[in-house]
Write a protein that holds these residues in place. Structure first.
Motif, mmCIF file in Angstrom:
data_model
loop_
_atom_site.group_PDB
_atom_site.id
_atom_site.type_symbol
_atom_site.label_atom_id
_atom_site.label_comp_id
_atom_site.label_asym_id
_atom_site.label_seq_id
_atom_site.Cartn_x
_atom_site.Cartn_y
_atom_site.Cartn_z
ATOM 1 N N TRP A 120 0.824 -1.211 0.000
ATOM 2 C CA TRP A 120 0.000 0.000 0.000
ATOM 3 C C TRP A 120 0.861 1.266 0.000
ATOM 4 O O TRP A 120 0.580 2.228 -0.700
ATOM 5 C CB TRP A 120 -0.902 -0.016 1.226
ATOM 6 C CG TRP A 120 -1.737 1.244 1.328
ATOM 7 C CD1 TRP A 120 -2.905 1.518 0.698
ATOM 8 C CD2 TRP A 120 -1.435 2.380 2.146
ATOM 9 N NE1 TRP A 120 -3.360 2.762 1.041
ATOM 10 C CE2 TRP A 120 -2.471 3.318 1.939
ATOM 11 C CE3 TRP A 120 -0.397 2.686 3.013
ATOM 12 C CZ2 TRP A 120 -2.498 4.534 2.570
ATOM 13 C CZ3 TRP A 120 -0.427 3.908 3.652
ATOM 14 C CH2 TRP A 120 -1.461 4.828 3.434
ATOM 15 N N SER A 121 1.956 1.205 0.795
ATOM 16 C CA SER A 121 2.832 2.373 0.847
ATOM 17 C C SER A 121 3.549 2.593 -0.466
ATOM 18 O O SER A 121 3.756 3.740 -0.889
ATOM 19 C CB SER A 121 3.854 2.205 1.977
ATOM 20 O OG SER A 121 4.684 1.075 1.713
ATOM 21 N N GLY A 135 0.871 3.763 -3.061
ATOM 22 C CA GLY A 135 0.346 5.075 -2.737
ATOM 23 C C GLY A 135 1.358 6.182 -2.909
ATOM 24 O O GLY A 135 1.020 7.359 -2.747
ATOM 25 N N CYS A 136 2.607 5.877 -3.224
ATOM 26 C CA CYS A 136 3.644 6.897 -3.420
ATOM 27 C C CYS A 136 3.346 7.685 -4.681
ATOM 28 O O CYS A 136 3.174 7.125 -5.765
ATOM 29 C CB CYS A 136 5.010 6.226 -3.504
ATOM 30 S SG CYS A 136 6.369 7.406 -3.714
ATOM 31 N N SER A 158 4.545 12.464 -2.112
ATOM 32 C CA SER A 158 3.650 12.163 -0.992
ATOM 33 C C SER A 158 3.464 10.659 -0.862
ATOM 34 O O SER A 158 3.524 9.916 -1.866
ATOM 35 C CB SER A 158 2.289 12.847 -1.197
ATOM 36 O OG SER A 158 1.689 12.417 -2.400
ATOM 37 N N ASN A 159 3.231 10.220 0.360
ATOM 38 C CA ASN A 159 2.998 8.807 0.676
ATOM 39 C C ASN A 159 4.162 7.927 0.232
ATOM 40 O O ASN A 159 3.969 6.796 -0.223
ATOM 41 C CB ASN A 159 1.692 8.302 0.026
ATOM 42 C CG ASN A 159 0.476 9.021 0.554
ATOM 43 O OD1 ASN A 159 0.442 9.433 1.719
ATOM 44 N ND2 ASN A 159 -0.527 9.189 -0.297
ATOM 45 N N CYS A 160 5.359 8.479 0.305
ATOM 46 C CA CYS A 160 6.547 7.719 -0.067
ATOM 47 C C CYS A 160 7.396 7.531 1.184
ATOM 48 O O CYS A 160 8.381 8.261 1.401
ATOM 49 C CB CYS A 160 7.335 8.419 -1.162
ATOM 50 S SG CYS A 160 6.400 8.639 -2.697
ATOM 51 N N ALA A 161 6.992 6.582 2.030
ATOM 52 C CA ALA A 161 7.671 6.374 3.306
ATOM 53 C C ALA A 161 9.112 5.913 3.073
ATOM 54 O O ALA A 161 9.367 4.968 2.326
ATOM 55 C CB ALA A 161 6.911 5.341 4.139
#
Length: 232
Positions: free
Chosen positions: A15-16, A19-20, A48-51
């Motif tokens: 998901w991560s 979602g990036c 964004s959303n790029c852990a």
């Protein structure tokens, strides 16, 4: 670790990664520059959303599109012409060949393995010749004429408001009247001098006649003396 926990971690990782997102923003405003000048084409990149992924893993690309050609800009091979400053593209010594639409692109590198990438909307660059064109020259001429007309009208309004226009007109009329009176005086002086010259001519003529009469009298006296001597 239970199968449930392993499955949960895998789903969170997927998901991560999915979602990036990478977002690229460019100005749609047409940019104009004269030849042999420099320009900086802005580009703004957000992720964004790029852990665990940051800008240090972000690759920036620039592409130039023209009506008959397109290519990727390599600033490493032309350091004097192109330079990348953050995400902005700097171009030095622009020419007509640099006219076109410039697209900024961003992607997370291979180490991130996210596959996130994006293109900007494109920024248009138009390069014109140095100096003023015909339209600019006409506009500048009209502006100068309008400014001169405005100054003249403003000066007239100020003179009317302050009453100086009457003084100016009165001064001009007085000067004209004074000049006319001077002309009349000079005309009278010339006429007087002319009359005096005529009187001098008459006196000179009278003197000449008197001298001739005197000479004639002296001649007669001499003749009488001669006849008297002859008689004796």
């Amino acid at each position: 670790m239970s199968i449930f926990n392993i499955t949960f971690l895998v789903l969170i990782s997927v998901w991560s990664i999915c979602g990036c997102k990478v977002d690229v923003q460019q100005s749609k405003k047409v940019m104009r520059r004269k030849e042999q000048t420099s320009i900086s084409i802005p580009c703004s990149v957000n992720i964004s959303n790029c852990a665990g992924y940051g800008f240090d893993q972000l690759d920036i690309f620039w592409y130039m599109f023209h009506k008959d050609r397109h290519y990727q800009i390599d600033w490493n091979k032309q350091p004097d012409k192109y330079m990348l400053e953050d995400q902005n593209l700097n171009i030095n010594f622009v020419s007509k060949n640099d006219c076109g639409v410039y697209y900024c692109a961003a992607a997370l590198g291979n180490e991130a393995k996210s596959g996130a990438q994006a293109f900007g909307q494109g920024s248009t660059l138009i390069v014109t010749e140095r100096g003023l064109n015909v339209r600019q020259t006409l506009l500048l001429t009209l502006l100068i004429l309008l400014l001169a007309y405005s100054l003249i009208v403003l000066g007239i309004i100020i003179c009317i408001k302050t009453g100086k226009i009457y003084l100016i007109c009165k001064g001009r009329w007085g000067k004209t009247k004074q000049d006319h009176s001077r002309q009349v005086i000079f005309s009278g002086v010339v006429q007087e001098l002319y009359k005096r010259n005529l009187g001098g001519d008459k006196i000179q003529a009278h003197c000449n006649v008197s001298q001739q009469k005197a000479k004639g009298q002296q001649t007669l006296d001499r003749n009488e003396d001669i006849y008297a001597n002859y008689d004796e």
